[in-house]
Design a protein around this motif. Structure first.
Motif, PDB file in Angstrom:
ATOM      1  N   LEU A  95       0.832  -1.196   0.000  1.00 19.36           N
ATOM      2  CA  LEU A  95       0.000   0.000   0.000  1.00 19.36           C
ATOM      3  C   LEU A  95       0.868   1.248   0.000  1.00 19.36           C
ATOM      4  CD1 LEU A  95      -2.589  -1.097   2.700  1.00 19.36           C
ATOM      5  CD2 LEU A  95      -2.871  -1.158   0.225  1.00 19.36           C
ATOM      6  N   ASN A  96       0.371   2.301  -0.623  1.00 21.74           N
ATOM      7  CA  ASN A  96       1.050   3.583  -0.614  1.00 21.74           C
ATOM      8  C   ASN A  96       0.603   4.327   0.641  1.00 21.74           C
ATOM      9  OD1 ASN A  96       1.635   6.369  -0.959  1.00 21.74           O
ATOM     10  ND2 ASN A  96       1.867   6.032  -3.147  1.00 21.74           N
ATOM     11  N   ALA A  97       1.444   4.316   1.671  1.00 26.34           N
ATOM     12  CA  ALA A  97       1.089   4.902   2.963  1.00 26.34           C
ATOM     13  C   ALA A  97       0.766   6.383   2.856  1.00 26.34           C
ATOM     14  CB  ALA A  97       2.217   4.678   3.966  1.00 26.34           C
ATOM     15  N   THR A  98       1.499   7.106   2.035  1.00 28.13           N
ATOM     16  CA  THR A  98       1.264   8.546   1.892  1.00 28.13           C
ATOM     17  C   THR A  98      -0.132   8.816   1.350  1.00 28.13           C
ATOM     18  OG1 THR A  98       3.613   8.911   1.529  1.00 28.13           O
ATOM     19  CG2 THR A  98       2.132  10.675   0.843  1.00 28.13           C
ATOM     20  N   LYS A  99      -0.544   8.061   0.341  1.00 27.81           N
ATOM     21  CA  LYS A  99      -1.879   8.265  -0.238  1.00 27.81           C
ATOM     22  C   LYS A  99      -2.985   7.855   0.726  1.00 27.81           C
ATOM     23  CE  LYS A  99      -0.503   8.312  -4.952  1.00 27.81           C
ATOM     24  NZ  LYS A  99      -1.055   8.703  -6.182  1.00 27.81           N
ATOM     25  N   LEU A 100      -2.632   7.055   1.729  1.00 27.35           N
ATOM     26  CA  LEU A 100      -3.604   6.638   2.736  1.00 27.35           C
ATOM     27  C   LEU A 100      -3.531   7.503   3.994  1.00 27.35           C
ATOM     28  CD1 LEU A 100      -3.245   2.791   2.291  1.00 27.35           C
ATOM     29  CD2 LEU A 100      -5.157   4.244   1.559  1.00 27.35           C
ATOM     30  N   GLY A 101      -2.783   8.613   3.920  1.00 29.91           N
ATOM     31  CA  GLY A 101      -2.759   9.579   5.009  1.00 29.91           C
ATOM     32  C   GLY A 101      -1.673   9.376   6.043  1.00 29.91           C
ATOM     33  N   LYS A 102      -0.746   8.484   5.796  1.00 30.43           N
ATOM     34  CA  LYS A 102       0.377   8.276   6.724  1.00 30.43           C
ATOM     35  C   LYS A 102       1.607   8.923   6.106  1.00 30.43           C
ATOM     36  CE  LYS A 102      -1.639   5.286   9.615  1.00 30.43           C
ATOM     37  NZ  LYS A 102      -1.591   5.300  11.053  1.00 30.43           N
ATOM     38  N   VAL A 103       1.800  10.221   6.361  1.00 26.76           N
ATOM     39  CA  VAL A 103       2.845  10.970   5.666  1.00 26.76           C
ATOM     40  C   VAL A 103       4.174  11.041   6.422  1.00 26.76           C
ATOM     41  CG1 VAL A 103       1.190  12.356   4.368  1.00 26.76           C
ATOM     42  CG2 VAL A 103       2.031  13.191   6.553  1.00 26.76           C
ATOM     43  N   VAL A 104       4.179  10.678   7.713  1.00 28.58           N
ATOM     44  CA  VAL A 104       5.409  10.708   8.488  1.00 28.58           C
ATOM     45  C   VAL A 104       5.907   9.273   8.670  1.00 28.58           C
ATOM     46  CG1 VAL A 104       6.474  11.280  10.712  1.00 28.58           C
ATOM     47  CG2 VAL A 104       4.785  12.827   9.693  1.00 28.58           C
ATOM     48  N   SER A 105       7.069   9.021   8.094  1.00 32.55           N
ATOM     49  CA  SER A 105       7.732   7.728   8.246  1.00 32.55           C
ATOM     50  C   SER A 105       8.908   7.960   9.181  1.00 32.55           C
ATOM     51  CB  SER A 105       8.209   7.229   6.880  1.00 32.55           C
ATOM     52  OG  SER A 105       8.881   6.003   6.993  1.00 32.55           O
ATOM     53  N   GLN A 145      14.322   9.498  14.088  1.00 32.35           N
ATOM     54  CA  GLN A 145      14.718  10.057  12.798  1.00 32.35           C
ATOM     55  C   GLN A 145      13.538   9.950  11.844  1.00 32.35           C
ATOM     56  OE1 GLN A 145      18.156   7.653  11.905  1.00 32.35           O
ATOM     57  NE2 GLN A 145      19.520   9.093  12.906  1.00 32.35           N
ATOM     58  N   VAL A 146      13.239  11.055  11.160  1.00 31.43           N
ATOM     59  CA  VAL A 146      12.133  11.098  10.212  1.00 31.43           C
ATOM     60  C   VAL A 146      12.682  11.025   8.791  1.00 31.43           C
ATOM     61  CG1 VAL A 146      10.200  12.494   9.371  1.00 31.43           C
ATOM     62  CG2 VAL A 146      10.700  12.415  11.820  1.00 31.43           C
ATOM     63  N   VAL A 147      12.060  10.198   7.990  1.00 31.23           N
ATOM     64  CA  VAL A 147      12.476  10.018   6.599  1.00 31.23           C
ATOM     65  C   VAL A 147      12.133  11.271   5.800  1.00 31.23           C
ATOM     66  CG1 VAL A 147      12.077   8.674   4.485  1.00 31.23           C
ATOM     67  CG2 VAL A 147      12.160   7.516   6.700  1.00 31.23           C
ATOM     68  N   ILE A 148      13.104  11.785   5.024  1.00 32.05           N
ATOM     69  CA  ILE A 148      12.820  12.924   4.147  1.00 32.05           C
ATOM     70  C   ILE A 148      12.758  12.491   2.686  1.00 32.05           C
ATOM     71  CG2 ILE A 148      13.673  14.692   5.719  1.00 32.05           C
ATOM     72  CD1 ILE A 148      16.270  14.749   4.074  1.00 32.05           C
ATOM     73  N   LYS A 149      13.386  11.364   2.359  1.00 29.83           N
ATOM     74  CA  LYS A 149      13.349  10.860   0.988  1.00 29.83           C
ATOM     75  C   LYS A 149      13.590   9.357   1.017  1.00 29.83           C
ATOM     76  CE  LYS A 149      15.380  11.512  -3.580  1.00 29.83           C
ATOM     77  NZ  LYS A 149      16.324  12.291  -4.376  1.00 29.83           N
TER      78      LYS A 149
END
Length: 153
Positions: free
Chosen positions: A60-70, A139-143
């Protein structure tokens, strides 16, 4: 392709095709490998039975499902609490993976969260208040350059 030395060439090709498209039909795989659908089905069933293939899934694409912070966390824990903290954190639906690492009693964890507020809430309400937690490095993922779901071929 990654060499899978314990498998014959046909099983390796089947795994490669299913890895590229887990929805590919046995008939289509058989067509590409010059084998019958039944032969492919039996080979796949054997791969599952022998636990070479653990499961069939989707990504699943987490960002498209509203989970934008990894976010990745190194959670240092008093050794006697490592099991309890690991079990507690692994039960949280935001946690994607959690591992106990060598060295100091450390848990390495990956979580997907809605936003920065959810990250703060997760830290304060789900990690910091657990008995035995000594320190947390976040640590938060930026890319993202690559994301895997297991052994990549």
């Amino acid at each position: 392709m990654l060499e899978l030395p314990n498998l014959d060439q046909i099983d390796q090709e089947i795994i490669k095709l299913l890895h590229e498209n887990g929805r590919m039909s046995y008939a289509k795989i058989g067509e590409q490998l010059n084998l019958s659908r039944v032969a492919i089905q039996k080979r796949v069933e054997a791969l599952v039975e022998n636990e070479i293939i653990e499961n069939f899934t989707i990504r699943l694409n987490a960002t498209k499902l509203g989970k934008v912070v990894s976010a990745f966390f190194e959670v240092e824990v008093e050794p006697r609490f490592a099991q309890n903290v690991g079990n507690s954190l692994s039960a949280d639906p935001n946690v994607i993976s959690i591992y106990q690492m060598t060295g100091p009693s450390t848990l390495h964890m990956h979580a997907l969260l809605k936003d920065e507020d959810a990250l703060e809430k997760f830290l304060y309400q789900h990690i910091y208040n657990l008995e035995g937690v000594v320190r947390v490095n976040t640590q938060v993922v930026i890319k993202r350059f690559k994301q895997g779901t297991g052994l990549e071929l």
